[in-house]
Design a protein around this motif. Structure first.
Motif, PDB file in Angstrom:
ATOM      1  N   ASN A 154      22.951  23.526  51.867  1.00  0.00           N
ATOM      2  CA  ASN A 154      24.136  24.375  52.016  1.00  0.00           C
ATOM      3  C   ASN A 154      24.294  24.911  53.436  1.00  0.00           C
ATOM      4  OD1 ASN A 154      26.378  25.147  50.630  1.00  0.00           O
ATOM      5  ND2 ASN A 154      25.485  26.943  49.677  1.00  0.00           N
ATOM      6  N   PHE A 155      23.379  24.536  54.324  1.00  0.00           N
ATOM      7  CA  PHE A 155      23.448  24.995  55.719  1.00  0.00           C
ATOM      8  C   PHE A 155      23.010  23.823  56.599  1.00  0.00           C
ATOM      9  CE2 PHE A 155      23.117  29.443  57.803  1.00  0.00           C
ATOM     10  CZ  PHE A 155      23.925  29.023  58.860  1.00  0.00           C
ATOM     11  N   HIS A 156      23.723  22.705  56.457  1.00  0.00           N
ATOM     12  CA  HIS A 156      23.308  21.445  57.066  1.00  0.00           C
ATOM     13  C   HIS A 156      23.352  21.460  58.584  1.00  0.00           C
ATOM     14  CE1 HIS A 156      27.692  21.234  56.797  1.00  0.00           C
ATOM     15  NE2 HIS A 156      27.653  20.353  57.768  1.00  0.00           N
ATOM     16  N   GLN A 157      24.036  22.446  59.158  1.00  0.00           N
ATOM     17  CA  GLN A 157      24.079  22.533  60.622  1.00  0.00           C
ATOM     18  C   GLN A 157      22.687  22.760  61.213  1.00  0.00           C
ATOM     19  OE1 GLN A 157      25.927  24.259  58.493  1.00  0.00           O
ATOM     20  NE2 GLN A 157      28.098  24.016  58.994  1.00  0.00           N
ATOM     21  N   LEU A 158      21.760  23.270  60.402  1.00  0.00           N
ATOM     22  CA  LEU A 158      20.423  23.603  60.891  1.00  0.00           C
ATOM     23  C   LEU A 158      19.409  22.478  60.729  1.00  0.00           C
ATOM     24  CD1 LEU A 158      20.008  27.252  59.520  1.00  0.00           C
ATOM     25  CD2 LEU A 158      21.114  26.470  61.625  1.00  0.00           C
ATOM     26  N   ILE A 159      19.790  21.382  60.058  1.00  0.00           N
ATOM     27  CA  ILE A 159      18.789  20.339  59.779  1.00  0.00           C
ATOM     28  C   ILE A 159      19.330  18.946  60.126  1.00  0.00           C
ATOM     29  CG2 ILE A 159      17.283  21.522  58.133  1.00  0.00           C
ATOM     30  CD1 ILE A 159      20.131  19.436  56.812  1.00  0.00           C
ATOM     31  N   GLN A 160      20.022  18.843  61.254  1.00  0.00           N
ATOM     32  CA  GLN A 160      20.518  17.538  61.686  1.00  0.00           C
ATOM     33  C   GLN A 160      19.370  16.578  62.000  1.00  0.00           C
ATOM     34  OE1 GLN A 160      24.001  16.528  62.031  1.00  0.00           O
ATOM     35  NE2 GLN A 160      24.082  18.283  60.634  1.00  0.00           N
ATOM     36  N   TRP A 161      18.192  17.105  62.290  1.00  0.00           N
ATOM     37  CA  TRP A 161      17.036  16.265  62.586  1.00  0.00           C
ATOM     38  C   TRP A 161      16.446  15.611  61.345  1.00  0.00           C
ATOM     39  CZ3 TRP A 161      13.386  19.023  59.941  1.00  0.00           C
ATOM     40  CH2 TRP A 161      13.572  20.411  59.860  1.00  0.00           C
ATOM     41  N   TYR A 162      17.055  15.816  60.186  1.00  0.00           N
ATOM     42  CA  TYR A 162      16.676  15.034  59.004  1.00  0.00           C
ATOM     43  C   TYR A 162      16.928  13.544  59.242  1.00  0.00           C
ATOM     44  CZ  TYR A 162      15.913  18.952  55.719  1.00  0.00           C
ATOM     45  OH  TYR A 162      15.424  20.056  55.063  1.00  0.00           O
ATOM     46  N   SER A 163      17.758  13.222  60.229  1.00  0.00           N
ATOM     47  CA  SER A 163      17.976  11.817  60.574  1.00  0.00           C
ATOM     48  C   SER A 163      16.705  11.178  61.130  1.00  0.00           C
ATOM     49  CB  SER A 163      19.114  11.683  61.599  1.00  0.00           C
ATOM     50  OG  SER A 163      18.787  12.365  62.805  1.00  0.00           O
ATOM     51  N   VAL A 164      15.688  12.000  61.410  1.00  0.00           N
ATOM     52  CA  VAL A 164      14.379  11.513  61.868  1.00  0.00           C
ATOM     53  C   VAL A 164      13.325  11.680  60.773  1.00  0.00           C
ATOM     54  CG1 VAL A 164      12.526  11.804  63.555  1.00  0.00           C
ATOM     55  CG2 VAL A 164      14.911  12.007  64.279  1.00  0.00           C
ATOM     56  N   THR A 165      13.269  12.849  60.163  1.00  0.00           N
ATOM     57  CA  THR A 165      12.175  13.172  59.237  1.00  0.00           C
ATOM     58  C   THR A 165      12.537  13.052  57.765  1.00  0.00           C
ATOM     59  OG1 THR A 165      12.718  15.535  59.069  1.00  0.00           O
ATOM     60  CG2 THR A 165      11.341  14.842  60.943  1.00  0.00           C
ATOM     61  N   GLY A 166      13.823  13.105  57.411  1.00  0.00           N
ATOM     62  CA  GLY A 166      14.194  13.230  56.016  1.00  0.00           C
ATOM     63  C   GLY A 166      13.900  14.624  55.494  1.00  0.00           C
ATOM     64  N   LEU A 456      22.734  15.601  52.552  1.00  0.00           N
ATOM     65  CA  LEU A 456      21.462  15.230  53.174  1.00  0.00           C
ATOM     66  C   LEU A 456      21.386  13.728  53.391  1.00  0.00           C
ATOM     67  CD1 LEU A 456      19.168  17.535  51.015  1.00  0.00           C
ATOM     68  CD2 LEU A 456      20.277  18.055  53.199  1.00  0.00           C
ATOM     69  N   ARG A 457      21.918  12.954  52.434  1.00  0.00           N
ATOM     70  CA  ARG A 457      21.914  11.497  52.589  1.00  0.00           C
ATOM     71  C   ARG A 457      22.839  11.078  53.739  1.00  0.00           C
ATOM     72  NH1 ARG A 457      19.110  13.093  48.878  1.00  0.00           N
ATOM     73  NH2 ARG A 457      17.913  13.481  50.770  1.00  0.00           N
ATOM     74  N   ALA A 458      23.947  11.808  53.923  1.00  0.00           N
ATOM     75  CA  ALA A 458      24.856  11.503  55.030  1.00  0.00           C
ATOM     76  C   ALA A 458      24.159  11.710  56.365  1.00  0.00           C
ATOM     77  CB  ALA A 458      26.110  12.372  54.932  1.00  0.00           C
ATOM     78  N   ILE A 459      23.411  12.814  56.490  1.00  0.00           N
ATOM     79  CA  ILE A 459      22.719  13.128  57.747  1.00  0.00           C
ATOM     80  C   ILE A 459      21.573  12.155  57.993  1.00  0.00           C
ATOM     81  CG2 ILE A 459      21.298  14.860  58.906  1.00  0.00           C
ATOM     82  CD1 ILE A 459      22.950  16.988  57.373  1.00  0.00           C
ATOM     83  N   GLU A 460      20.776  11.892  56.968  1.00  0.00           N
ATOM     84  CA  GLU A 460      19.618  11.014  57.136  1.00  0.00           C
ATOM     85  C   GLU A 460      20.013   9.640  57.654  1.00  0.00           C
ATOM     86  OE1 GLU A 460      16.870  12.848  53.509  1.00  0.00           O
ATOM     87  OE2 GLU A 460      18.203  11.134  53.184  1.00  0.00           O
ATOM     88  N   ASN A 461      21.154   9.128  57.189  1.00  0.00           N
ATOM     89  CA  ASN A 461      21.555   7.762  57.519  1.00  0.00           C
ATOM     90  C   ASN A 461      22.770   7.670  58.434  1.00  0.00           C
ATOM     91  OD1 ASN A 461      19.729   6.217  55.507  1.00  0.00           O
ATOM     92  ND2 ASN A 461      20.725   7.759  54.218  1.00  0.00           N
TER      93      ASN A 461
END
Length: 543
Positions: A154-166, A456-461
Motif C-alpha cells: 500500500n506504499f509502493h513508492q518506498l520499495i521500488q528496489w523490489y525489482s532487485v530483491t523481490g 508488487l508483481r508490477a514492480i518486480e518485473n
C-alpha cells in the motif's frame, strides 16, 4: 510475564495497523517487532522457568492476533455456508499455522542466544524467519499471503528496489530496522554500551533512510519505454455463490461480450475476462472447444476488432486413454479425465492456446498431503473453486497473440508468488493479465489485499498489470506499481487502457529469489551452530 504479554500484543496491534489495505501506515512495520523483541529479551534475562516455552508462546500470540486481524475474511467466506462455531473452529487452521512457524523461528533464536553472540543470534532469527516464509510458499499448505514484504503493497513508492530483491528484500529490511531500534532502546534502558551508541545510531538511520531514499529516486526517475497496446478488462459481476443457480453459461458469455463492446476500440488488442468466465454445464472439452457455441460466439464478437484477442478464464477438461497424470480420474471405458481451472487465448485464427493453473489452492483445487488432511476440505473449499483434485501444469506458459504480443495468464491465487510470476516474464510475457474471482470473500479486505499485492508483481518485473476480477476489484497497474484505473466493488463494468509493453528484464526477473537463497543458506549454517557443541554465552538452568 504479564507485561511481556502486553508487549507481544502491542507488536500484534502495530503489525495489523501497518498491514494493507490500511493506507500510508506501512512504515510502522519498521518498528512493529520492537515490543516483541523487548518481551523476548526480558523473558531471557528474567528468573523464569521454561523460558524457551514462554518465548514460543509470546511470539505465537503476536503472530496469531496479527494474522487473525488481517485475514479475518477467511472466516467470513466460510460463515456463509457453515454454522458460526464450525466456521470459527476451522478458521483457526490458517490463523494459527503461520504463527506456529513464526514462533518456531523465535524458539530457535532463543537456543542460539544461549550459545552465541547476539549478532549471530539475530542473523539466525532473520534467516529462520525467511525460511518460514519460503516454506509457506513452497509446501502443500502454501499460503504466502502474510509474507512480511507484502506489507508495503500500500506504499509502493518506498520499495521500488523490489525489482532487485523481490518481497523477501522487504522482509529482511523490516527485520533489520526493528533489530537496530531494539538494540538502541535496550542499551539506553539498561545503560549499557555493548555496541557503540553512535555507530548503532548511524546504522539505524542508514537502515531506514537509505532504502527509502533509493526507492523514491527510482520512483521519480523511472520512465516507461513507449510501446503501446490497447487492452480492455471486464468485470461481469456474476455472484459466485449463485452462479449456477440463476444464470446460464450462455447468459454469462453474453454479459461479457456486451460489456466488452461498451469500451472496445477498433485497435483493442486484448479483452481480458475473469477466472472461469467461459464455461458449460459440464465444463468444456479442450480438444473439442471449437465445436462449442461459446467459441463461435467469441469469434463472432472478435470480427469487429482487426487485431483483437480474448484472454479468458475457462472451466475445462481433457480426456486421456491412459492415466497421464496423478490427478486424472477414471470415468469408464478405460478413459481418464482431468479437470482444470484454466485460461485460454482466442483470436481469429484456428489456433487455441490453453494454460492450466499451476499454483492450486490447497483443498479447493488440490488436497494437501493426500487423505491425511481430508478434514480440511470445508476450510479450503471456500477460497474459491470446487473442492477436489484439479489438474495442473508444472510451469507457467505465455499466451501469444497473432501479432506476437506475449501475455502472462496469471490465475487468481498465483499472483501472490513473485518468483512464479517472474517465470512468465522470463519466458517472454510483455504484460501480466491477472484473471480472478474475488467474490468468494465478500466485501472484505481480502479483495483489497489481493489487488494491492499485484502492485508488487508490477514492480518486480516492470510490467503492466491488467486485472480482471469477476466481482471486483478490476484495474490497471503501471510498471511503477501505480494503480492507474480501478473499478468499484460489485459493479458490472468494463474499462480500457493503453498500456506499454516491455521486453526488458529486471534483476529480480532474471535471478528470482536469489536474495532469499542467501538467507536460506545462512539458516542452514545457524542450524549447524545449534547442533555443534559450544560454550554458552550465559547459563540458563531453567529451560
Amino acid at each position: 510475564m504479564k507485561n511481556n504479554y502486553l508487549l507481544a500484543l502491542l507488536s500484534a496491534f502495530l503489525l495489523w495497523v501497518a498491514w494493507p489495505p490500511i493506507p500510508y501506515t506501512s512504515p510502522i512495520l519498521l518498528i512493529a517487532f520492537v515490543p516483541l523483541l523487548m518481551a523476548v529479551e526480558q523473558t531471557m534475562r528474567g528468573s523464569y522457568s521454561r523460558k524457551g516455552r514462554k518465548i514460543f508462546w509470546l511470539s505465537f500470540l503476536t503472530g496469531f492476533v496479527w494474522n487473525t486481524a488481517s485475514i479475518y475474511w477467511v472466516y467470513n467466506a466460510m460463515n456463509a455456508f457453515l454454522p458460526p462455531h464450525v466456521s470459527l473452529l476451522i478458521s483457526l487452521i490458517p490463523f494459527a499455522l503461520a504463527p506456529f512457524l513464526m514462533a518456531t523461528a523465535f524458539r530457535l533464536y532463543y537456543q542460539l542466544r544461549k550459545r552465541y553472540s547476539i549478532a549471530t543470534s539475530f542473523l539466525g532469527l532473520v534467516s529462520f524467519w525467511v525460511a518460514y516464509e519460503y516454506l509457506h510458499q513452497s509446501w502443500d499448505l502454501a499460503f504466502p499471503w502474510m509474507t512480511l514484504g507484502n506489507g508495503f503493497a500500500n506504499f509502493h513508492q518506498l520499495i521500488q528496489w523490489y525489482s532487485v530483491t523481490g518481497v523477501y528484500g522487504g522482509t529482511v529490511w523490516i527485520w533489520l530496522t526493528n533489530i537496530f531500534l531494539f538494540l538502541l532502546i535496550w542499551q539506553k534502558r539498561q545503560d549499557i554500551q555493548a555496541i557503540n551508541p553512535k555507530r548503532l545510531m548511524i546504522g539505524t538511520v542508514v537502515a531506514i533512510v537509505l532504502p527509502i531514499g533509493v526507492s523514491l529516486i527510482q520512483y521519480m526517475r523511472f520512465e516507461e519505454h513507449t510501446n503501446p497496446s490497447e487492452v480492455v478488462v471486464v468485470q461481469p459481476n456474476i455472484d459466485p455463490y449463485g452462479k449456477f443457480g440463476y444464470i446460464t453459461p450462455e447468459e454469462q458469455l453474453y454479459i461479457l461480450i456486451d460489456l466488452s463492446r461498451t469500451v472496445g476500440k477498433s485497435n483493442t488488442e486484448f479483452f481480458i475476462w475473469p477466472e472461469t468466465a467461459i464455461s458449460a454445464s459440464n465444463r468444456i472439452n479442450e480438444d473439442e472447444f471449437r465445436a462449442y457455441p461459446a467459441y463461435e460466439n467469441v469469434l463472432s464478437f472478435l470480427d469487429g476488432y482487426k487485431n483483437g484477442n480474448v484472454l479468458s478464464g475457462i472451466e475445462s477438461y481433457k480426456i486421456y486413454n491412459v492415466q497421464r497424470t496423478h490427478t486424472a480420474r477414471a470415468f469408464g471405458n478405460n478413459m481418464f479425465v482431468d479437470s482444470f481451472n484454466a485460461a485460454v487465448l482466442i483470436d481469429d485464427s484456428s489456433k487455441l492456446q490453453f494454460y492450466h493453473k499451476s499454483k492450486l489452492v490447497p483443498g479447493a483445487e488440490q488436497l494437501p498431503f493426500g487423505e491425511a488432511l481430508a478434514f480440511m476440505k470445508p476450510l479450503f473449499a471456500h477460497f474459491g473453486g470446487t473442492t477436489g483434485g484439479y489438474g495442473s501444469q508444472e510451469e507457467p506458459s505465455v499466451l501469444y497473440s497473432a501479432s506476437g504480443i506475449g501475455a502472462a495468464p496469471v490465475i487468481c491465487y498465483e499472483s501472490i508468488w513473485g518468483n512464479y510470476v517472474a517465470e512468465y516474464v522470463r519466458k517472454g510475457a510483455q504484460f501480466i493479465a491477472i484473471v480472478t474471482n474475488d467474490g468468494w470473500w465478500g466485501n472484505t479486505s481480502g479483495k483489497d489485499q489481493h489487488l494491492l499485492y499485484a502492485k508488487l508483481r508490477a514492480i518486480e518485473n516492470r510490467r503492466w498489470i491488467a486485472r480482471s476480477a469477476n466481482t471486483g476489484i478490476s484495474g490497471f497497474i503501471n510498471q511503477r506499481g501505480d494503480i492507474v484505473q480501478r473499478t468499484k466493488w460489485w459493479e458490472p463494468t468494463a474499462i480500457s487502457q493503453e498500456i506499454n509493453l516491455n521486453e526488458d528484464l529486471t534483476f529480480y526477473t532474471r535471478f528470482g529469489d536469489l536474495f532469499t537463497y542467501l538467507f536460506l543458506l545462512t539458516g542452514v549454517y545457524t542450524v549447524f551452530l545449534l547442533v555443534k557443541p559450544k560454550k554458552k554465552v550465559f547459563v540458563d538452568k531453567k529451560k
